[in-house]
Write a protein that holds these residues in place. Structure first.
Motif, PDB file in Angstrom:
ATOM      1  N   SER A  37     -14.573  -0.317 -71.587  1.00  0.00           N
ATOM      2  CA  SER A  37     -13.392  -1.178 -71.535  1.00  0.00           C
ATOM      3  C   SER A  37     -13.357  -2.124 -70.332  1.00  0.00           C
ATOM      4  O   SER A  37     -12.361  -2.804 -70.127  1.00  0.00           O
ATOM      5  CB  SER A  37     -12.131  -0.308 -71.523  1.00  0.00           C
ATOM      6  N   VAL A  38     -14.431  -2.170 -69.543  1.00  0.00           N
ATOM      7  CA  VAL A  38     -14.408  -3.012 -68.349  1.00  0.00           C
ATOM      8  C   VAL A  38     -15.316  -4.229 -68.490  1.00  0.00           C
ATOM      9  O   VAL A  38     -16.179  -4.291 -69.355  1.00  0.00           O
ATOM     10  CB  VAL A  38     -14.822  -2.233 -67.073  1.00  0.00           C
ATOM     11  N   GLN A  39     -15.086  -5.160 -67.573  1.00  0.00           N
ATOM     12  CA  GLN A  39     -15.969  -6.308 -67.439  1.00  0.00           C
ATOM     13  C   GLN A  39     -16.851  -6.099 -66.220  1.00  0.00           C
ATOM     14  O   GLN A  39     -16.442  -5.439 -65.256  1.00  0.00           O
ATOM     15  CB  GLN A  39     -15.165  -7.597 -67.290  1.00  0.00           C
ATOM     16  N   VAL A  40     -18.060  -6.640 -66.294  1.00  0.00           N
ATOM     17  CA  VAL A  40     -19.030  -6.509 -65.212  1.00  0.00           C
ATOM     18  C   VAL A  40     -19.612  -7.878 -64.884  1.00  0.00           C
ATOM     19  O   VAL A  40     -19.488  -8.827 -65.661  1.00  0.00           O
ATOM     20  CB  VAL A  40     -20.168  -5.524 -65.597  1.00  0.00           C
ATOM     21  N   ALA A  89     -26.038  -4.746 -64.691  1.00  0.00           N
ATOM     22  CA  ALA A  89     -24.589  -4.898 -64.734  1.00  0.00           C
ATOM     23  C   ALA A  89     -24.036  -4.377 -63.416  1.00  0.00           C
ATOM     24  O   ALA A  89     -24.397  -3.278 -62.981  1.00  0.00           O
ATOM     25  CB  ALA A  89     -24.010  -4.115 -65.909  1.00  0.00           C
ATOM     26  N   PHE A  90     -23.195  -5.165 -62.783  1.00  0.00           N
ATOM     27  CA  PHE A  90     -22.627  -4.780 -61.494  1.00  0.00           C
ATOM     28  C   PHE A  90     -21.112  -4.788 -61.572  1.00  0.00           C
ATOM     29  O   PHE A  90     -20.521  -5.734 -62.092  1.00  0.00           O
ATOM     30  CB  PHE A  90     -23.105  -5.740 -60.387  1.00  0.00           C
ATOM     31  N   THR A  91     -20.496  -3.732 -61.053  1.00  0.00           N
ATOM     32  CA  THR A  91     -19.042  -3.681 -61.058  1.00  0.00           C
ATOM     33  C   THR A  91     -18.473  -4.784 -60.172  1.00  0.00           C
ATOM     34  O   THR A  91     -17.444  -5.366 -60.490  1.00  0.00           O
ATOM     35  CB  THR A  91     -18.532  -2.308 -60.583  1.00  0.00           C
ATOM     36  N   TRP A 106     -24.027 -16.197 -61.754  1.00  0.00           N
ATOM     37  CA  TRP A 106     -23.387 -14.960 -62.202  1.00  0.00           C
ATOM     38  C   TRP A 106     -22.380 -15.251 -63.296  1.00  0.00           C
ATOM     39  O   TRP A 106     -21.648 -16.233 -63.217  1.00  0.00           O
ATOM     40  CB  TRP A 106     -22.686 -14.281 -61.028  1.00  0.00           C
ATOM     41  N   ILE A 107     -22.349 -14.392 -64.298  1.00  0.00           N
ATOM     42  CA  ILE A 107     -21.318 -14.483 -65.322  1.00  0.00           C
ATOM     43  C   ILE A 107     -20.614 -13.132 -65.419  1.00  0.00           C
ATOM     44  O   ILE A 107     -21.176 -12.099 -65.054  1.00  0.00           O
ATOM     45  CB  ILE A 107     -21.866 -14.920 -66.700  1.00  0.00           C
ATOM     46  N   THR A 108     -19.406 -13.184 -65.888  1.00  0.00           N
ATOM     47  CA  THR A 108     -18.645 -11.968 -66.121  1.00  0.00           C
ATOM     48  C   THR A 108     -18.604 -11.746 -67.620  1.00  0.00           C
ATOM     49  O   THR A 108     -18.355 -12.679 -68.384  1.00  0.00           O
ATOM     50  CB  THR A 108     -17.210 -12.112 -65.560  1.00  0.00           C
TER      51      THR A 108
END
Length: 160
Positions: A37-40, A89-91, A106-108
């Motif tokens: 459920s998160v974006q990275v 993938a980085f938080t 960088w993209i989210t």
């Protein structure tokens, strides 16, 4: 970064640390649920035709540049000691080494988009979350499991 995104990143980092220490299934389940459920942040290499590069190089601040060809973005696949490739993938991109962070665009994106992209690539062993610090690898079997969960969730939401 907004407070909600920062809070989600902190939660993922804490769960990764807890799982790497304890290796218990309850923490793994919670980590999977949160990741889904998160974006990275994903480091990308941008490539375009030489003529388009020249347009950008000669543009002045404030100019609008229109490209004639396609702009391609490719993730910076990370390689482990065994030579396996992983989708990065980085938080928080701010937690990556500065020289690495500055070398890429960088993209989210939603974490599940990372899983979809990695799973489609047969040469990719998985997704690595926070590859330069306390990391977590979502290997191919776990990616398949997450994709199946996502599909079941989608089907269930169609019933309502």
């Amino acid at each position: 970064m907004d407070e909600k995104a920062r809070s989600a990143a902190d939660l993922v980092c804490r769960l990764i640390k807890d799982f790497n220490t304890e290796r218990d299934t309850d923490t793994l389940r919670l980590l999977i649920a949160v990741l889904m459920s998160v974006q990275v942040s994903v480091p990308m290499t941008v490539s375009m035709e030489n003529a388009d590069v020249e347009k950008f190089l000669h543009a002045k601040a404030g100019d609008t540049v229109t490209t004639g060809g396609a702009i391609r973005m490719k993730p910076d696949m990370l390689k482990n000691g065994a030579g396996e490739l992983f989708f990065p993938a980085f938080t928080l991109k701010e937690e990556t080494p500065e020289d690495y962070r500055n070398a890429f665009s960088w993209i989210t994106m939603d974490f599940m988009n990372c899983v979809h992209n990695a799973y489609r690539n047969e040469n990719c062993a998985g997704v690595v979350v926070n590859g330069f610090s306390e990391s977590f690898v979502v290997n191919r079997p776990l990616m398949k499991f997450m994709l199946e969960l996502e599909e079941q969730k989608d089907k269930a939401s169609e019933l309502h």
